[in-house]
Design a protein around this motif. Structure first.
Motif, PDB file in Angstrom:
ATOM      1  N   PHE A   1      -2.906   3.428  18.586  1.00 39.75           N
ATOM      2  CA  PHE A   1      -2.937   2.680  17.327  1.00 39.75           C
ATOM      3  C   PHE A   1      -1.577   2.015  17.128  1.00 39.75           C
ATOM      4  N   LEU A   2      -1.586   0.713  16.822  1.00 44.47           N
ATOM      5  CA  LEU A   2      -0.337  -0.037  16.616  1.00 44.47           C
ATOM      6  C   LEU A   2       0.047   0.025  15.145  1.00 44.47           C
ATOM      7  N   LEU A   3       1.237   0.531  14.891  1.00 44.12           N
ATOM      8  CA  LEU A   3       1.691   0.728  13.504  1.00 44.12           C
ATOM      9  C   LEU A   3       2.870  -0.190  13.203  1.00 44.12           C
ATOM     10  N   GLY A   4       2.705  -1.012  12.165  1.00 46.92           N
ATOM     11  CA  GLY A   4       3.827  -1.830  11.684  1.00 46.92           C
ATOM     12  C   GLY A   4       4.519  -1.076  10.566  1.00 46.92           C
ATOM     13  N   GLY A   5       4.514  -1.674   9.380  1.00 42.68           N
ATOM     14  CA  GLY A   5       5.145  -1.016   8.230  1.00 42.68           C
ATOM     15  C   GLY A   5       4.255   0.018   7.561  1.00 42.68           C
ATOM     16  N   GLY A   6       2.996   0.096   7.976  1.00 38.18           N
ATOM     17  CA  GLY A   6       2.075   1.079   7.392  1.00 38.18           C
ATOM     18  C   GLY A   6       1.750   0.791   5.933  1.00 38.18           C
ATOM     19  N   THR A   7       1.814  -0.487   5.539  1.00 31.15           N
ATOM     20  CA  THR A   7       1.657  -0.816   4.120  1.00 31.15           C
ATOM     21  C   THR A   7       0.241  -1.268   3.755  1.00 31.15           C
ATOM     22  N   ASN A   8      -0.651  -1.233   4.741  1.00 26.75           N
ATOM     23  CA  ASN A   8      -2.020  -1.641   4.434  1.00 26.75           C
ATOM     24  C   ASN A   8      -3.024  -0.654   5.014  1.00 26.75           C
TER      25      ASN A   8
ATOM     26  N   GLY B   1       6.271  -4.521   4.592  1.00 29.39           N
ATOM     27  CA  GLY B   1       5.716  -4.485   5.953  1.00 29.39           C
ATOM     28  C   GLY B   1       6.445  -5.381   6.921  1.00 29.39           C
ATOM     29  N   THR B   2       5.878  -5.475   8.123  1.00 32.56           N
ATOM     30  CA  THR B   2       6.518  -6.210   9.216  1.00 32.56           C
ATOM     31  C   THR B   2       5.918  -7.612   9.340  1.00 32.56           C
ATOM     32  N   ILE B   3       6.644  -8.467  10.061  1.00 28.39           N
ATOM     33  CA  ILE B   3       6.148  -9.840  10.239  1.00 28.39           C
ATOM     34  C   ILE B   3       4.922  -9.841  11.169  1.00 28.39           C
TER      35      ILE B   3
ATOM     36  N   ALA C   1      -1.468 -12.183   5.908  1.00 26.59           N
ATOM     37  CA  ALA C   1      -1.052 -11.842   4.537  1.00 26.59           C
ATOM     38  C   ALA C   1      -0.879 -13.114   3.714  1.00 26.59           C
ATOM     39  N   ARG C   2      -1.191 -13.026   2.439  1.00 27.32           N
ATOM     40  CA  ARG C   2      -1.081 -14.186   1.541  1.00 27.32           C
ATOM     41  C   ARG C   2      -0.578 -13.754   0.172  1.00 27.32           C
ATOM     42  N   CYS C   3       0.176 -14.627  -0.436  1.00 23.02           N
ATOM     43  CA  CYS C   3       0.677 -14.351  -1.781  1.00 23.02           C
ATOM     44  C   CYS C   3       1.377 -15.602  -2.311  1.00 23.02           C
TER      45      CYS C   3
ATOM     46  N   TYR D   1      -9.395 -16.163   4.989  1.00 19.81           N
ATOM     47  CA  TYR D   1      -8.913 -15.199   3.998  1.00 19.81           C
ATOM     48  C   TYR D   1      -8.810 -13.788   4.600  1.00 19.81           C
ATOM     49  N   LYS D   2      -7.581 -13.279   4.738  1.00 19.75           N
ATOM     50  CA  LYS D   2      -7.290 -11.940   5.279  1.00 19.75           C
ATOM     51  C   LYS D   2      -7.800 -11.752   6.710  1.00 19.75           C
ATOM     52  N   LYS D   3      -8.023 -12.857   7.399  1.00 21.10           N
ATOM     53  CA  LYS D   3      -8.496 -12.755   8.793  1.00 21.10           C
ATOM     54  C   LYS D   3      -7.578 -13.560   9.705  1.00 21.10           C
TER      55      LYS D   3
ATOM     56  N   VAL E   1      -7.640  -2.579   2.532  1.00 17.71           N
ATOM     57  CA  VAL E   1      -6.916  -1.515   3.225  1.00 17.71           C
ATOM     58  C   VAL E   1      -7.746  -1.032   4.414  1.00 17.71           C
ATOM     59  N   ARG E   2      -7.050  -0.738   5.507  1.00 21.37           N
ATOM     60  CA  ARG E   2      -7.756  -0.308   6.727  1.00 21.37           C
ATOM     61  C   ARG E   2      -7.778   1.217   6.839  1.00 21.37           C
ATOM     62  N   PHE E   3      -8.932   1.750   7.183  1.00 21.71           N
ATOM     63  CA  PHE E   3      -9.082   3.194   7.354  1.00 21.71           C
ATOM     64  C   PHE E   3      -8.703   3.551   8.784  1.00 21.71           C
TER      65      PHE E   3
HETATM   66  C1  LIG Z   1       3.372  -2.976  -2.987  1.00 20.90           C
HETATM   67  C2  LIG Z   1       2.536  -3.755  -2.003  1.00 20.90           C
HETATM   68  C3  LIG Z   1       2.249  -5.087  -2.252  1.00 20.90           C
HETATM   69  C4  LIG Z   1       1.471  -5.824  -1.347  1.00 20.90           C
HETATM   70  N1  LIG Z   1       1.233  -7.143  -1.610  1.00 20.90           N
HETATM   71  C5  LIG Z   1       0.500  -7.874  -0.738  1.00 20.90           C
HETATM   72  C6  LIG Z   1       0.273  -9.279  -0.980  1.00 20.90           C
HETATM   73  O1  LIG Z   1       0.742  -9.853  -1.953  1.00 20.90           O
HETATM   74  N2  LIG Z   1      -0.470  -9.961  -0.067  1.00 20.90           N
HETATM   75  C7  LIG Z   1      -0.985  -9.373   1.049  1.00 20.90           C
HETATM   76  O2  LIG Z   1      -1.640 -10.065   1.869  1.00 20.90           O
HETATM   77  N3  LIG Z   1      -0.780  -8.052   1.303  1.00 20.90           N
HETATM   78  C8  LIG Z   1      -0.052  -7.294   0.454  1.00 20.90           C
HETATM   79  N4  LIG Z   1       0.184  -5.961   0.707  1.00 20.90           N
HETATM   80  C9  LIG Z   1      -0.412  -5.352   1.900  1.00 20.90           C
HETATM   81  C10 LIG Z   1       0.520  -5.334   3.138  1.00 20.90           C
HETATM   82  O3  LIG Z   1       1.860  -5.367   2.735  1.00 20.90           O
HETATM   83  C11 LIG Z   1       0.266  -6.489   4.087  1.00 20.90           C
HETATM   84  O4  LIG Z   1      -1.052  -6.497   4.553  1.00 20.90           O
HETATM   85  C12 LIG Z   1       1.227  -6.427   5.299  1.00 20.90           C
HETATM   86  O5  LIG Z   1       1.245  -7.700   5.885  1.00 20.90           O
HETATM   87  C13 LIG Z   1       0.876  -5.376   6.342  1.00 20.90           C
HETATM   88  O6  LIG Z   1       1.946  -5.311   7.292  1.00 20.90           O
HETATM   89  P1  LIG Z   1       2.363  -3.937   7.995  1.00 20.90           P
HETATM   90  O7  LIG Z   1       3.445  -4.240   8.961  1.00 20.90           O
HETATM   91  O8  LIG Z   1       2.665  -2.904   6.987  1.00 20.90           O
HETATM   92  O9  LIG Z   1       1.037  -3.594   8.784  1.00 20.90           O
HETATM   93  P2  LIG Z   1       0.350  -2.141   8.954  1.00 20.90           P
HETATM   94  O10 LIG Z   1      -0.154  -1.695   7.636  1.00 20.90           O
HETATM   95  O11 LIG Z   1       1.238  -1.237   9.716  1.00 20.90           O
HETATM   96  O12 LIG Z   1      -0.886  -2.541   9.891  1.00 20.90           O
HETATM   97  C14 LIG Z   1      -1.925  -3.360   9.403  1.00 20.90           C
HETATM   98  C15 LIG Z   1      -2.817  -3.726  10.612  1.00 20.90           C
HETATM   99  O13 LIG Z   1      -2.080  -4.604  11.469  1.00 20.90           O
HETATM  100  C16 LIG Z   1      -2.029  -4.072  12.804  1.00 20.90           C
HETATM  101  N5  LIG Z   1      -0.726  -4.447  13.346  1.00 20.90           N
HETATM  102  C17 LIG Z   1       0.484  -4.264  12.746  1.00 20.90           C
HETATM  103  N6  LIG Z   1       1.449  -4.772  13.523  1.00 20.90           N
HETATM  104  C18 LIG Z   1       0.840  -5.262  14.633  1.00 20.90           C
HETATM  105  C19 LIG Z   1       1.313  -5.912  15.825  1.00 20.90           C
HETATM  106  N7  LIG Z   1       2.616  -6.185  16.021  1.00 20.90           N
HETATM  107  N8  LIG Z   1       0.398  -6.284  16.786  1.00 20.90           N
HETATM  108  C20 LIG Z   1      -0.944  -6.039  16.573  1.00 20.90           C
HETATM  109  N9  LIG Z   1      -1.422  -5.421  15.488  1.00 20.90           N
HETATM  110  C21 LIG Z   1      -0.545  -5.056  14.534  1.00 20.90           C
HETATM  111  C22 LIG Z   1      -2.207  -2.568  12.642  1.00 20.90           C
HETATM  112  O14 LIG Z   1      -2.729  -1.981  13.827  1.00 20.90           O
HETATM  113  C23 LIG Z   1      -3.194  -2.503  11.468  1.00 20.90           C
HETATM  114  O15 LIG Z   1      -4.508  -2.686  11.938  1.00 20.90           O
HETATM  115  C24 LIG Z   1       0.965  -5.211  -0.180  1.00 20.90           C
HETATM  116  C25 LIG Z   1       1.268  -3.852   0.069  1.00 20.90           C
HETATM  117  C26 LIG Z   1       2.049  -3.146  -0.821  1.00 20.90           C
HETATM  118  C27 LIG Z   1       2.390  -1.725  -0.527  1.00 20.90           C
END
Ligand SMILES: Cc1cc2nc3c(=O)[nH]c(=O)nc-3n(C[C@H](O)[C@H](O)[C@H](O)COP(=O)(O)OP(=O)(O)OC[C@H]3O[C@@H](n4cnc5c(N)ncnc54)[C@H](O)[C@@H]3O)c2cc1C
Length: 320
Positions: free
Chosen positions: A66-73, A132-134, A142-144, A177-179, A301-303
């Motif tokens: 499983f690939l983990l970025g910032g774990g924020t979704n 989270g990560t880029i 991601a959108r906002c 949208y989100k895809k 959010v992803r399970f």
């Molecule tokens: C307080 C808060 C506010 C937020 N506001 C918004 C908002 O305004 N708009 C919005 O769209 N989202 C928002 N989010 C959700 C989240 O921040 C975004 O979806 C963010 O872009 C996820 O990035 P991440 O690095 O944390 O990904 P993760 O949560 O770690 O992973 C998400 C998915 O991406 C995959 N992934 C991650 N990195 C890679 C990589 N390098 N290669 C392949 N797959 C990868 C993972 O396997 C997983 O399936 C918010 C979250 C929080 C906590």
């Protein structure tokens, strides 16, 4: 830890001597919800070379990754994740080339925005404050604040599980949208190239700050969460937060989790939440919206990890 993983422990430590390896690592320390049980193996590569070695060993050993970025979704199960979690935040280099930024996938969105501002590059102010990560932001599209990742990204490097590396040109039409197209590809985004334009540093910083302040004011950072829990859907005639609010669910509590009293679409950990507490609130929301309004709310959010079929059965229709 499953027996097979125990047997693999020494092997993995030997094969990946240069990489930080942890066993039975609780995922609550790596998710913005601050919930989630242990990953059997957590690998933390610091370069694309190390990442490639990790993927090779996982493939050879037949381990799920499983690939983990910032774990924020993510909502990671209390039972954790079987196999390997590859944490990407060690790949965090950010470079500027003319009007483009080349960011390693694990760089935080915040850092990439800061570098852009330092160089007077405009176009990504809307992202400032997005956790989270880029790479995660691109994967999720991601959108906002009136923008989305697809508008900035011109290409990304993808490393496939069999070690092949290729550059993918990203056209806006591949996203929605989100895809993102990456959701249909098997591989790890290793870098992201963003096209920006020249701007005035002070104006860039002012816009970044305005967006950040707006998030603070909306309560985004008040408690551990994953931001919006459900997607919005124009066909429903109102944002999901408003719908859940009108259904009387705002403020609802389950164990240590709650639907935030300040926002119907932000689910929070009050300090002692388990992933199942959050799941309970998600199921309650989906079932209430279905029975009272005949609409299907789709989680954003992803399970992740070891969820049982029974646990996720009430969400079968809405989990993509
Ligand atoms: C307080 C808060 C506010 C937020 N506001 C918004 C908002 O305004 N708009 C919005 O769209 N989202 C928002 N989010 C959700 C989240 O921040 C975004 O979806 C963010 O872009 C996820 O990035 P991440 O690095 O944390 O990904 P993760 O949560 O770690 O992973 C998400 C998915 O991406 C995959 N992934 C991650 N990195 C890679 C990589 N390098 N290669 C392949 N797959 C990868 C993972 O396997 C997983 O399936 C918010 C979250 C929080 C906590």
């Amino acid at each position: 830890m499953p027996r097979k993983i125990k047997e693999l422990q020494q092997n993995i430590e030997r094969l990946l001597a240069a990489v930080e390896v942890r066993f039975d690592e609780p995922m609550s320390g790596f998710t913005s919800f601050q919930v989630g049980g242990p990953a059997d193996i957590l690998l933390i590569p610091r370069s694309v070379g190390e990442l490639s070695d990790c993927l090779t060993v996982c493939r050879q050993e037949g381990l799920d990754v499983f690939l983990l970025g910032g774990g924020t979704n993510l909502l990671v199960s209390d039972r954790g994740i079987r196999g390997v979690v590859l944490l990407l935040t060690g790949l965090a280099e950010v470079r500027v080339k003319g009007l483009q930024i080349i960011a390693s996938a694990g760089a935080s969105v915040e850092k990439v925005c800061e570098v852009a501002a330092d160089h007077g590059l405009s176009g990504m102010e809307f992202l400032y404050g997005l956790p989270g990560t880029i790479g995660g932001a691109l994967w999720m599209n991601a959108r906002c604040y009136g923008g989305e990742m697809s508008e900035l990204c011109v290409s990304a490097q993808l490393l496939t599980p069999n070690g092949e590396s290729r550059r993918i040109a990203t056209g806006q039409s591949d996203f929605s949208y989100k895809k993102s197209p990456f959701q249909l590809m098997d591989g790890c985004i290793t870098d992201v190239v963003l096209q920006l334009h020249k701007g005035e540093q002070q104006a860039i910083r002012a816009e970044m700050q305005q967006n950040y302040d707006d998030r603070v004011q909306k309560g985004h950072f008040q408690a551990p969460s994953a931001g919006s829990l459900f997607k919005n859907n124009r066909d429903f005639g109102a944002p999901t937060g408003k719908i859940l609010d009108e259904l009387g669910l705002r403020g609802r509590v389950s164990g240590g989790a709650a639907i935030a009293p300040f926002h119907g679409n932000i689910f929070i950990n009050n300090g002692s939440a388990k992933a199942v507490d959050i799941l309970d609130l998600i199921v309650l929301s989906v079932e209430t919206a279905r029975s009272k309004l005949n609409i299907l709310l789709e989680p954003e959010v992803r399970f992740v990890g070891e969820w049982s079929d029974e646990e996720l059965a009430p969400l079968a229709e809405v989990l993509s």
